[in-house]
Design a protein around this motif. Sequence first.
Motif, PDB file in Angstrom:
ATOM      1  N   LEU A 249      13.058  -3.327  -5.665  1.00  0.00           N
ATOM      2  CA  LEU A 249      11.958  -3.756  -5.186  1.00  0.00           C
ATOM      3  C   LEU A 249      12.055  -5.117  -4.768  1.00  0.00           C
ATOM      4  O   LEU A 249      12.681  -5.971  -5.266  1.00  0.00           O
ATOM      5  CB  LEU A 249      10.924  -4.132  -6.482  1.00  0.00           C
ATOM      6  CG  LEU A 249      10.619  -2.697  -7.345  1.00  0.00           C
ATOM      7  CD1 LEU A 249       9.940  -3.309  -8.679  1.00  0.00           C
ATOM      8  CD2 LEU A 249       9.478  -1.910  -6.380  1.00  0.00           C
ATOM      9  N   VAL A 250      11.665  -5.177  -3.509  1.00  0.00           N
ATOM     10  CA  VAL A 250      12.026  -6.518  -2.415  1.00  0.00           C
ATOM     11  C   VAL A 250      10.753  -7.134  -2.345  1.00  0.00           C
ATOM     12  O   VAL A 250       9.784  -6.510  -1.490  1.00  0.00           O
ATOM     13  CB  VAL A 250      12.787  -5.744  -1.125  1.00  0.00           C
ATOM     14  CG1 VAL A 250      13.180  -7.080  -0.241  1.00  0.00           C
ATOM     15  CG2 VAL A 250      14.015  -4.978  -1.426  1.00  0.00           C
ATOM     16  N   GLY A 251      10.696  -8.279  -2.276  1.00  0.00           N
ATOM     17  CA  GLY A 251       9.516  -9.118  -2.112  1.00  0.00           C
ATOM     18  C   GLY A 251       8.960  -9.276  -0.862  1.00  0.00           C
ATOM     19  O   GLY A 251       9.858  -9.305   0.092  1.00  0.00           O
ATOM     20  N   VAL A 252       7.970  -8.944  -0.467  1.00  0.00           N
ATOM     21  CA  VAL A 252       7.099  -8.891   0.664  1.00  0.00           C
ATOM     22  C   VAL A 252       5.839  -9.282   0.738  1.00  0.00           C
ATOM     23  O   VAL A 252       5.216  -9.460  -0.231  1.00  0.00           O
ATOM     24  CB  VAL A 252       7.130  -7.478   1.523  1.00  0.00           C
ATOM     25  CG1 VAL A 252       8.666  -7.183   1.793  1.00  0.00           C
ATOM     26  CG2 VAL A 252       6.388  -6.478   0.580  1.00  0.00           C
ATOM     27  N   VAL A 253       4.935  -9.783   1.811  1.00  0.00           N
ATOM     28  CA  VAL A 253       3.635 -10.256   1.806  1.00  0.00           C
ATOM     29  C   VAL A 253       2.694  -9.175   2.585  1.00  0.00           C
ATOM     30  O   VAL A 253       2.891  -8.887   3.640  1.00  0.00           O
ATOM     31  CB  VAL A 253       3.435 -11.696   2.219  1.00  0.00           C
ATOM     32  CG1 VAL A 253       1.933 -11.818   2.419  1.00  0.00           C
ATOM     33  CG2 VAL A 253       4.173 -12.510   1.635  1.00  0.00           C
ATOM     34  N   HIS A 254       1.888  -8.442   1.817  1.00  0.00           N
ATOM     35  CA  HIS A 254       1.013  -7.493   2.265  1.00  0.00           C
ATOM     36  C   HIS A 254      -0.214  -8.085   3.070  1.00  0.00           C
ATOM     37  O   HIS A 254      -0.465  -9.192   2.758  1.00  0.00           O
ATOM     38  CB  HIS A 254       0.715  -6.612   1.283  1.00  0.00           C
ATOM     39  CG  HIS A 254      -0.110  -5.320   2.007  1.00  0.00           C
ATOM     40  ND1 HIS A 254      -1.635  -5.352   2.414  1.00  0.00           N
ATOM     41  CD2 HIS A 254       0.227  -4.033   1.935  1.00  0.00           C
ATOM     42  CE1 HIS A 254      -2.032  -4.136   2.583  1.00  0.00           C
ATOM     43  NE2 HIS A 254      -0.818  -3.277   2.595  1.00  0.00           N
ATOM     44  N   PRO A 255      -0.341  -7.749   4.395  1.00  0.00           N
ATOM     45  CA  PRO A 255      -1.313  -8.399   4.953  1.00  0.00           C
ATOM     46  C   PRO A 255      -2.822  -8.491   4.179  1.00  0.00           C
ATOM     47  O   PRO A 255      -3.560  -9.580   4.539  1.00  0.00           O
ATOM     48  CB  PRO A 255      -1.616  -7.759   6.298  1.00  0.00           C
ATOM     49  CG  PRO A 255      -0.944  -6.480   5.869  1.00  0.00           C
ATOM     50  CD  PRO A 255      -0.166  -6.723   4.995  1.00  0.00           C
TER      51      PRO A 255
END
Length: 581
Positions: A249-255
């Motif tokens: 699980l890799v941190g990202v920002v969903h729009p």
Amino acid sequence: MDSPDTDLRTPAPSAPAAAPARVRPSRSGKPQGQWKVDGPTPLNSNEEVKAAGNGLDVRRRIEETYAREGFDSIDGDDLHGRFRWWGLYTQRKPGIDGGRTAQLEPHELEDRYFMLRVRSDGALLPPRALRVLGSIATDFARGTADITDRQNVQYHWIGIEDVPEIWRRLDTVGLETTTACGDTPRGFLGSPVAGIAADEIIDPTPVIAEIKRRFIGDPELANLPRKFKTAITGHPSLDVAHEINDVSLVGVVHPELGPGYDLWVGGALSTTPRLAERLGAFVTEEQAADVWHGVIRIFRDYGFRRLRNKARLKFLLADWGTERFREVLETEYLGYALADGPAPAPATGPGDHVGVHPQKDGRSYIGAAPTVGRIGGDLLTRLADLVEEVGAEGVRLTAFQKLVVLGVPAERVEDAVAGLEGLGLRTRPGALRRSSMACTGLEFCKLAIVDTKDTAERTIDELETRLADVEDQLEAPISMHVNGCPNSCARIQTADIGLKGQIITTDEGEQVPGFQVHLGGSLGRHDLEVPQLGRTLRQHKVAATELGEYVERVVRRYVAGRDSGETFAAWTHRAEDEELR
């Protein structure tokens, strides 16, 4: 008290019901031991042992029988199988050279002592925990302790009589050896700067804690086809080697949904390396534990069990593909669809966190490099003293055999740096010392063919002299990973210079310890667009005694022949074979 023989007949968790008709057998058409396709009948001796008794149950036998009656009382299936469910492997008997590794039976190679692995799961180790870890090394492990590239602490020379006391001490500081080895959910890789880094996307600490609380030690997850490795990070440096874990699980920002995680599955190395793949699914913090549980149950239910060398999740993913894997996860295990999501951005910097860095609260964290992960009992105890002295919070371990001191007050940073350097923990190491790793090797490992730790340490010392005049010309640290056998515990295919131990034949016909060379691997690198496995120089072998000379030669050719801004990894993938020999 039940006898060991009686306990061995305790049934393992029952296999799940048959799969829906739409789930087809593997492409080969042969039974692969997939529980939901072929049924639960064991197809090899390892599966028979696991079916006969849950590996988690062996802890009671260790505490009540084996620790009291000694090594000779241990049942063979427990010794060579179920002990791994509690982090225990017999270590290599001293004095057996690497040339005999493949010639002897396992029982001829093993000693009456154990390697014991303690999982940290990315957790903070406050001074009290460091002292407990140090006391275990000093009291029971002849002073030995290593940081592994899975953020574990690994001991050697452990006697079975001492294991219950070791567990008691670990319990007092919230540490454990549960499923640290075996066909189980192994120790998690978690971002060493979780919750404190100023540039963090999302703090994975609650997710790791929730998964551990709900599922580690769960009997229903104690019989997997093979090992299952997890990595979770919310830091933009991509600091957990997510490309080579079974699930990440890799941190990202969903729009639209904000911070969360991108889901990767099916990575692993060993003799058949395969990089993980994105499923294109966005996972919220609230969904993360259930998604992890879904992926591991897919592996349990559909993983190939007939042949152990084909039993990792990567082989199931290769058979199914990402689209089918995601469909089964969502429809059969979650009961809902996951949102589509963005991929992680390229890494913003090195993921080892070596050096001094700002925290979000105004304090600092300091990454330091023990040479190839060696950190003994005395050093752990002195590190605890230093952490207290400078007013820091504690230490986390990294996926690169390094450590990070967290929560150092601004006015004590230089004191902490000086103290770490005084312990031999480099905060400003040279390019090769910073990026070198080595597995356990011939000293203790029954699979090893060559020495690794001493060879790597000696070579690093030698290269710091050989390359002193060009080190400041390097674009980035050059990683050197040294492995004692083909299994890649030191991640040789992902290093700038990966070295796979084997016995080689010199031009004079003498057989000596040496290495096959892999060049140009990379993971989570901020200076490369995509991860890549190293290039194997199949006909090129290097004797262990000539390793320093070889690395110097290749590095100097790189410095002389690179294009402007070109990394070592990129250069090795375009260079001619002769330039790399």
